[in-house]
Every structure is written in structure tokens, then in C-alpha cells.
Scaffold this active site. Sequence first.
Site, PDB file in Angstrom:
ATOM      1  N   GLY A 189       6.498  -3.779  16.345  1.00 54.28           N
ATOM      2  CA  GLY A 189       5.779  -5.626  16.561  1.00 54.28           C
ATOM      3  C   GLY A 189       6.892  -5.903  15.154  1.00 54.28           C
ATOM      4  O   GLY A 189       7.652  -5.482  14.760  1.00 54.28           O
ATOM      5  N   ARG A 190       5.435  -6.859  15.078  1.00 49.96           N
ATOM      6  CA  ARG A 190       5.978  -8.051  13.694  1.00 49.96           C
ATOM      7  C   ARG A 190       6.183  -7.406  12.555  1.00 49.96           C
ATOM      8  O   ARG A 190       7.324  -7.281  12.319  1.00 49.96           O
ATOM      9  CB  ARG A 190       4.743  -8.614  13.628  1.00 49.96           C
ATOM     10  CG  ARG A 190       4.953 -10.266  15.477  1.00 49.96           C
ATOM     11  CD  ARG A 190       3.507 -10.629  14.714  1.00 49.96           C
ATOM     12  NE  ARG A 190       3.148 -10.620  14.814  1.00 49.96           N
ATOM     13  CZ  ARG A 190       1.698 -10.436  16.196  1.00 49.96           C
ATOM     14  NH1 ARG A 190       1.666 -11.487  16.760  1.00 49.96           N
ATOM     15  NH2 ARG A 190       0.490 -10.016  15.279  1.00 49.96           N
ATOM     16  N   ALA A 239       0.124   0.775   7.653  1.00 50.78           N
ATOM     17  CA  ALA A 239      -0.009   0.138   8.846  1.00 50.78           C
ATOM     18  C   ALA A 239      -2.092   0.043   8.990  1.00 50.78           C
ATOM     19  O   ALA A 239      -3.208  -0.242   8.628  1.00 50.78           O
ATOM     20  CB  ALA A 239      -0.402   0.652   9.626  1.00 50.78           C
ATOM     21  N   ARG A 240      -2.802   1.213   9.130  1.00 54.62           N
ATOM     22  CA  ARG A 240      -3.952   2.023   9.135  1.00 54.62           C
ATOM     23  C   ARG A 240      -4.634   2.898   9.159  1.00 54.62           C
ATOM     24  O   ARG A 240      -3.427   4.052   9.651  1.00 54.62           O
ATOM     25  CB  ARG A 240      -4.703   1.050  10.310  1.00 54.62           C
ATOM     26  CG  ARG A 240      -4.780   0.267  10.820  1.00 54.62           C
ATOM     27  CD  ARG A 240      -5.759  -0.336   9.719  1.00 54.62           C
ATOM     28  NE  ARG A 240      -6.579  -1.612  10.164  1.00 54.62           N
ATOM     29  CZ  ARG A 240      -5.597  -3.129   9.357  1.00 54.62           C
ATOM     30  NH1 ARG A 240      -4.794  -2.411   8.803  1.00 54.62           N
ATOM     31  NH2 ARG A 240      -6.646  -4.357   9.284  1.00 54.62           N
ATOM     32  N   GLU A 248     -11.653   4.992   3.713  1.00 53.43           N
ATOM     33  CA  GLU A 248     -11.223   3.341   2.587  1.00 53.43           C
ATOM     34  C   GLU A 248     -12.667   3.174   2.386  1.00 53.43           C
ATOM     35  O   GLU A 248     -13.734   2.766   2.952  1.00 53.43           O
ATOM     36  CB  GLU A 248     -10.459   1.907   3.262  1.00 53.43           C
ATOM     37  CG  GLU A 248      -8.803   2.814   3.676  1.00 53.43           C
ATOM     38  CD  GLU A 248      -8.601   1.309   3.798  1.00 53.43           C
ATOM     39  OE1 GLU A 248      -8.714   0.757   3.105  1.00 53.43           O
ATOM     40  OE2 GLU A 248      -7.042   1.484   3.984  1.00 53.43           O
ATOM     41  N   HIS A 289      -4.542   0.060  -0.551  1.00 53.53           N
ATOM     42  CA  HIS A 289      -4.797  -1.433   0.948  1.00 53.53           C
ATOM     43  C   HIS A 289      -4.143  -2.907   0.268  1.00 53.53           C
ATOM     44  O   HIS A 289      -4.748  -3.410   0.635  1.00 53.53           O
ATOM     45  CB  HIS A 289      -5.910  -1.266   1.691  1.00 53.53           C
ATOM     46  CG  HIS A 289      -5.680  -1.824   3.176  1.00 53.53           C
ATOM     47  ND1 HIS A 289      -6.717  -1.448   3.815  1.00 53.53           N
ATOM     48  CD2 HIS A 289      -4.978  -2.812   3.262  1.00 53.53           C
ATOM     49  CE1 HIS A 289      -6.096  -2.173   5.296  1.00 53.53           C
ATOM     50  NE2 HIS A 289      -5.451  -3.139   4.526  1.00 53.53           N
ATOM     51  N   GLY A 339      -1.516  -4.537   1.587  1.00 52.50           N
ATOM     52  CA  GLY A 339      -0.053  -5.413   2.470  1.00 52.50           C
ATOM     53  C   GLY A 339       0.078  -6.782   2.045  1.00 52.50           C
ATOM     54  O   GLY A 339       1.260  -6.821   2.215  1.00 52.50           O
TER      55      GLY A 339
HETATM   56  C1  DGY Z   1      -4.333  -6.718   8.042  1.00 55.41           C
HETATM   57  O1  DGY Z   1      -4.241  -7.900   8.026  1.00 55.41           O
HETATM   58  O2  DGY Z   1      -4.580  -6.502   9.234  1.00 55.41           O
HETATM   59  C2  DGY Z   1      -4.511  -6.125   6.955  1.00 55.41           C
HETATM   60  O3  DGY Z   1      -4.767  -4.786   7.024  1.00 55.41           O
HETATM   61  C3  DGY Z   1      -5.120  -7.190   5.598  1.00 55.41           C
HETATM   62  O4  DGY Z   1      -4.931  -8.053   5.071  1.00 55.41           O
END
Ligand code: DGY
Length: 327
Positions: free
Chosen positions: A156-157, A239-240, A269, A287, A289
Site C-alpha cells: 500500500g502507501r 505495521a501491526r 503492546e 511503536h 513509526g
Molecule cells: C498508525 O497511524 O496506524 C500508526 O501505527 C500510529 O501512528
Amino acid sequence: MKPKVLLTRRLPAKVVDLLKENFELSVNPYDRALTREEFLSAARGMDGLLPLLTERIDGEALDAAGPGLKIVANHAVGFNNIDVPAATARGVAVTNTPDVLTDTTADLALALMLAVARRVPEGDRICRGGSFPEWNPQFMLGADVHHKTLGLIGLGRVGRAVAKRAAGFGMKLIYAPHGECPQGGVDPVSGAKCLSLDEVLAQADFLSLHVPLTEETHHLLGAAELAKTKPSAFLINTARGPVVDEQALVEALDANRLAGAGLDVFENEPQIHPGLVGRDNVVLLPHVGSATAETRIAMGIKAATNLIALLIKGEEPPDCLNPQVLA
Ligand code: DGY
């Protein structure tokens, strides 16, 4: 009377000022996340919620806010914390914050790739610990990043922004799509070659995850998948956390079936699997990002803009995930 909005965590002044100009704003007074009880009580009677990914917005939360609730403007691009069908069923719009954090998150994926392959945190620890030996040609040998194969899982982006950066390192780009391969088998934007997940797992020197967390992607990488990687491969996750079975990852690292990992996200988390902590071949980040001053302001402004569109202008919010509720 101004619409009522709940902001669940303090955000930069520029964002709070914009919200205050437009709304009767309630802000979490504490420098911590609200407990579930505090959140449910604070949500009562709101027209809009501006939650973070730490708040679970399910049927109970939507009902606690009450029938006046019109919009939940998440302060994140990921929205696995929100039960979108439950919001849709109640006629509540849900928005997220795409685009503004794409480059920032992609930068961090590259940082993790370089950090784990070139052993940057380990070298830093050695220097700070005063144990920098004399220069030694066999000391702290890492792995090259340039000209290696980057396997993106999801494109994706953020995945494409990572691909763009990796192309600058001369990396070969392959990806497993979150869906079907495009006609011709090559992503027209990044030039990455579309392959099956198994092929990507088998060929990549660096695997970078870029899928949303859904029921389908939960534990997308488990023991069976991690058994298919090259032992010299590194796994990067911005990502997650639950996209990876963390126990299986620890077992793969223990068995030297993977060379290392760079992780910004975790299954539970803020807890981190003890098997990941204390390993030199794993780089851990809390976390972060999208955590730059510029991007956090942009995310807040974007969430506020979505609230203003619906609650003040009566328009469809630009980042509406369930526009059918406005039809
Ligand atoms: C998001 O935007 O999904 C990030 O994980 C948190 O900023």
C-alpha cells in the site's frame, strides 16, 4: 452551541487550538491513556471522538457516547482499534489519517533495516560500555543492505514508499500483494515484482510487513511461514504486531532460521515478548513509526479536519472509511 468533541490524549498545541476554535473540547486531563471506565464516561454525550490507537472503539464505546455521536476521527492510519461495522450500524462515520505519515513510517522501516543488518544499536552499546576494542577486520560484521532482495508483504502507501527508498539502495524489489497481483505481474508504481507469499518468503533477504491488521492478516507470519525464509533473512515490522506470531518468531530466531528482526510493533503492546529482549540481532522500538514532531502535528490536523468537515461544514470527511453512513 459548538459540537462536543472528546480528545483522548493531549496533542500538539496547534492541533488543540484548532479543535478549541471549532468545538467544545474535552481533553483527557492526565498524561496517560484513560482507563476504559474513564473513557466510557468521558465519551458520554459527545458528537465526535478523537481517539488514539490505544482506545478500543467497539459497540460498547459507541453506545456509551450515545445517539448524538456522529463521527470517530481516529488519530492513526491503522484502524484495527475501531469496530467499523458497529459504527456503520449506528450511523457513525469513521475516519483515519492516511498519507501524512507514509514517508515518516517508511523512513523508520529503512532505519530498522539498516540498524539490524549493520548492528547499529549493538555498536552503540559497545561504545557506551567502554568496550570498543582496537580496530579489527573481523569485528562486528553485519550484512549488506544494498543490492539485496527486499520482499514487501503488502504494497500500500507505506509499502510503496519503502520500495522507493530501497530502490535508491539498488535493492531488488518483490512483493506479496494484499489481494491479487496486477496484470503483468509488476506493480506499476514501484516496479516491484508480484509473487506469491511463499515465493517472497523464500527469496527475500529483508521482509518488510505493510498489511493492515484484520482477521485475515492476524498471524500472517506464523511458524509455517517463518520456516520458509532464508536463514540469512531479516524481518522488519512497522505495521501491526499481531501480523506476526511473536512466539513463532522467537522460536525461529532461537533456531537460527532467521538472521534478525527490526520491530516497531508488538503483539501485546506495551509488553514485549521476553524472548525478543536481550538479543543483539533484534532491534526494538516502542511503536514510533509516525513519531516525528511534524508528522504528529499533521496527523492531528488531519483528524481535526475530518471532524470539522462533518460536524461544522456538514460535508463528507475527506478520509471517511464508511461513507455509506452519510448517504
Ligand atoms: C498508525 O497511524 O496506524 C500508526 O501505527 C500510529 O501512528
